[in-house]
Design a protein around this motif. Sequence first.
Motif, PDB file in Angstrom:
ATOM      1  N   GLN A 411       0.840  -1.190   0.000  1.00 58.16           N
ATOM      2  CA  GLN A 411       0.000   0.000   0.000  1.00 58.16           C
ATOM      3  C   GLN A 411       0.879   1.246   0.000  1.00 58.16           C
ATOM      4  O   GLN A 411       1.877   1.315   0.707  1.00 58.16           O
ATOM      5  CB  GLN A 411      -0.888   0.001   1.237  1.00 58.16           C
ATOM      6  N   SER A 412       0.497   2.253  -0.808  1.00 54.50           N
ATOM      7  CA  SER A 412       1.303   3.471  -0.861  1.00 54.50           C
ATOM      8  C   SER A 412       1.131   4.255   0.429  1.00 54.50           C
ATOM      9  O   SER A 412       0.118   4.154   1.121  1.00 54.50           O
ATOM     10  CB  SER A 412       0.870   4.330  -2.056  1.00 54.50           C
ATOM     11  N   LEU A 413       2.140   5.092   0.733  1.00 46.67           N
ATOM     12  CA  LEU A 413       2.067   5.929   1.923  1.00 46.67           C
ATOM     13  C   LEU A 413       0.877   6.883   1.827  1.00 46.67           C
ATOM     14  O   LEU A 413       0.190   7.138   2.815  1.00 46.67           O
ATOM     15  CB  LEU A 413       3.373   6.717   2.079  1.00 46.67           C
ATOM     16  N   GLU A 414       0.616   7.416   0.624  1.00 45.43           N
ATOM     17  CA  GLU A 414      -0.492   8.354   0.444  1.00 45.43           C
ATOM     18  C   GLU A 414      -1.828   7.676   0.762  1.00 45.43           C
ATOM     19  O   GLU A 414      -2.699   8.255   1.414  1.00 45.43           O
ATOM     20  CB  GLU A 414      -0.494   8.872  -1.001  1.00 45.43           C
ATOM     21  N   ASP A 415      -1.988   6.408   0.312  1.00 44.36           N
ATOM     22  CA  ASP A 415      -3.226   5.682   0.615  1.00 44.36           C
ATOM     23  C   ASP A 415      -3.370   5.440   2.107  1.00 44.36           C
ATOM     24  O   ASP A 415      -4.463   5.536   2.665  1.00 44.36           O
ATOM     25  CB  ASP A 415      -3.236   4.342  -0.133  1.00 44.36           C
ATOM     26  N   ALA A 416      -2.248   5.090   2.762  1.00 41.91           N
ATOM     27  CA  ALA A 416      -2.288   4.841   4.202  1.00 41.91           C
ATOM     28  C   ALA A 416      -2.667   6.107   4.962  1.00 41.91           C
ATOM     29  O   ALA A 416      -3.472   6.076   5.901  1.00 41.91           O
ATOM     30  CB  ALA A 416      -0.925   4.320   4.677  1.00 41.91           C
ATOM     31  N   LEU A 417      -2.093   7.229   4.569  1.00 41.15           N
ATOM     32  CA  LEU A 417      -2.404   8.501   5.233  1.00 41.15           C
ATOM     33  C   LEU A 417      -3.849   8.901   4.996  1.00 41.15           C
ATOM     34  O   LEU A 417      -4.527   9.412   5.900  1.00 41.15           O
ATOM     35  CB  LEU A 417      -1.462   9.590   4.719  1.00 41.15           C
ATOM     36  N   ARG A 418      -4.326   8.675   3.787  1.00 40.99           N
ATOM     37  CA  ARG A 418      -5.725   9.004   3.460  1.00 40.99           C
ATOM     38  C   ARG A 418      -6.673   8.173   4.318  1.00 40.99           C
ATOM     39  O   ARG A 418      -7.669   8.686   4.843  1.00 40.99           O
ATOM     40  CB  ARG A 418      -5.968   8.755   1.974  1.00 40.99           C
ATOM     41  N   GLN A 419      -6.367   6.873   4.483  1.00 37.00           N
ATOM     42  CA  GLN A 419      -7.212   6.005   5.291  1.00 37.00           C
ATOM     43  C   GLN A 419      -7.194   6.433   6.752  1.00 37.00           C
ATOM     44  O   GLN A 419      -8.220   6.442   7.439  1.00 37.00           O
ATOM     45  CB  GLN A 419      -6.752   4.545   5.160  1.00 37.00           C
ATOM     46  N   GLU A 420      -6.016   6.834   7.240  1.00 31.83           N
ATOM     47  CA  GLU A 420      -5.914   7.275   8.628  1.00 31.83           C
ATOM     48  C   GLU A 420      -6.708   8.568   8.845  1.00 31.83           C
ATOM     49  O   GLU A 420      -7.377   8.740   9.874  1.00 31.83           O
ATOM     50  CB  GLU A 420      -4.446   7.494   8.997  1.00 31.83           C
ATOM     51  N   GLU A 421      -6.651   9.461   7.858  1.00 39.03           N
ATOM     52  CA  GLU A 421      -7.420  10.713   7.957  1.00 39.03           C
ATOM     53  C   GLU A 421      -8.914  10.415   8.000  1.00 39.03           C
ATOM     54  O   GLU A 421      -9.664  10.994   8.783  1.00 39.03           O
ATOM     55  CB  GLU A 421      -7.092  11.620   6.768  1.00 39.03           C
ATOM     56  N   ARG A 422      -9.360   9.501   7.140  1.00 37.41           N
ATOM     57  CA  ARG A 422     -10.777   9.117   7.128  1.00 37.41           C
ATOM     58  C   ARG A 422     -11.182   8.542   8.484  1.00 37.41           C
ATOM     59  O   ARG A 422     -12.235   8.899   9.039  1.00 37.41           O
ATOM     60  CB  ARG A 422     -11.024   8.089   6.023  1.00 37.41           C
TER      61      ARG A 422
END
Length: 462
Positions: A411-422
């Motif tokens: 998983q990309s870092l951007e996807d991980a950060l987006r999921q954490e923000e959600r």
Amino acid sequence: MKKQVVVLVDDSPEILELESDALAETDADILPFSNPLDAWQRIQRGDVSLVVTDWEMPQITGLDLLFKIQGLPIRPAVIFLTGCGTVHRAVQAMMQGAQDFLEKPFEPGDLQKIVERSLARCEPVDKPARPPRAPVASPEEVVASPKMREVFALAKTAAKSESSVLLLGESGTGKEVLADFIHRHSRRATQPCIKVNCGALPENLVESELFGHEKGAFTGADKRRVGRFEQANGGTLFLDEIGDLPLPMQVKLLRALQDKLIQRVGGEAPVPSNFRLVSATNQHLPDAVAGNAFREDLYYRINVVQIVLPSLRERPEDIEPLAHYFVSTISREMSLESKTISPAAIAMLKGYAWPGNVRQLRNAVEFGLIMSKGSEIQPAELPADLRQAAPVPAKPAAAPASHEGNGGPPQSLEDALRQEERNLIERSLDRHNWEIEKVMEELKVSRSRLYDRIKAFGLKRP
């Protein structure tokens, strides 16, 4: 040690006398002025620690005086005296940088307490420098990421021109800090930098706030008011959240930019105002133009130089230096004992997604400073949301079945950060039963930004 200087401003001689008597025992030089323009001349000397001002006055309002003060290199604190039933004005003033307010009629003892409390926070302006700590670096000296170094380099180049600058980025990324930076490095640095949050102006008062009004222009306009554009004459005008400016005001702003003339509400003759415009928004203005919510001609007029500020998620190298910077600056501002941040606390800060960006990081550091019992801020002394949030994963626990190959790509870092923000927003919404004001306060995020993320993540109220 030289005494601190307090300037009193009120067009009523009786009120000035009452204030002076109330502060007679205060260990400061009390200077009363019935004419705010005379007071302004005195304030510009640079040795005033505190200004206590009325709101409504004949020449300029107390709010006008506040904006003038904000353009000074050394800014005294400002306390407002407001008439009965006008507390909303005082709240507005505090949003614009005032330190405190007191409602009229007031008790002399109450005024004395507020003034002494304010003076206790600052020392005489011209006291010989004897700093206990090393000088605090400027923001551009703090950042470590290549992205932000490019941003400051572009801003310094743009500052040398007179062109309009448009700052883009999420809420809390530091657009106002960059606007200050541009003003300080421009030829207008000695003139005021007037700041306006377009999203915070009541719709029925936008024109009067920006352009000013003449006496009798409308019900309640019992005195002339100088607008923000006029206050910025010779200096810089910073319009934050310009995307929230109503369409009728966009037309007037375009004309002011083209002609360098403004017209007060109820006025007949145009008034010259030679200001340099820096504006900012977290909206995607081309979409607003396409939806007829923002004028295309104004968009091109304000978008001569465009600078995009990356989110804190996109520049994790800045988290640690910014955290140390905030420890130093906040300690000075609040007269707190100098402290450091423990390596474990730094690791926690680095592992957080920061939906509120730099503003949220500053608030977290301030919380840690207040709660810290030792010489180091520990993880347990950081805000609960940071401690409760799951660390941002480097890769998912299991790859989606749809991925091909041995377990699929990481998983990309951007996807991980987006999921954490959600997850962070969803937890806060659930915790506060979708009371938006409470969620905004907890996450330190603007209403427009919060609704934008709710829509982007497809979150639905139960």
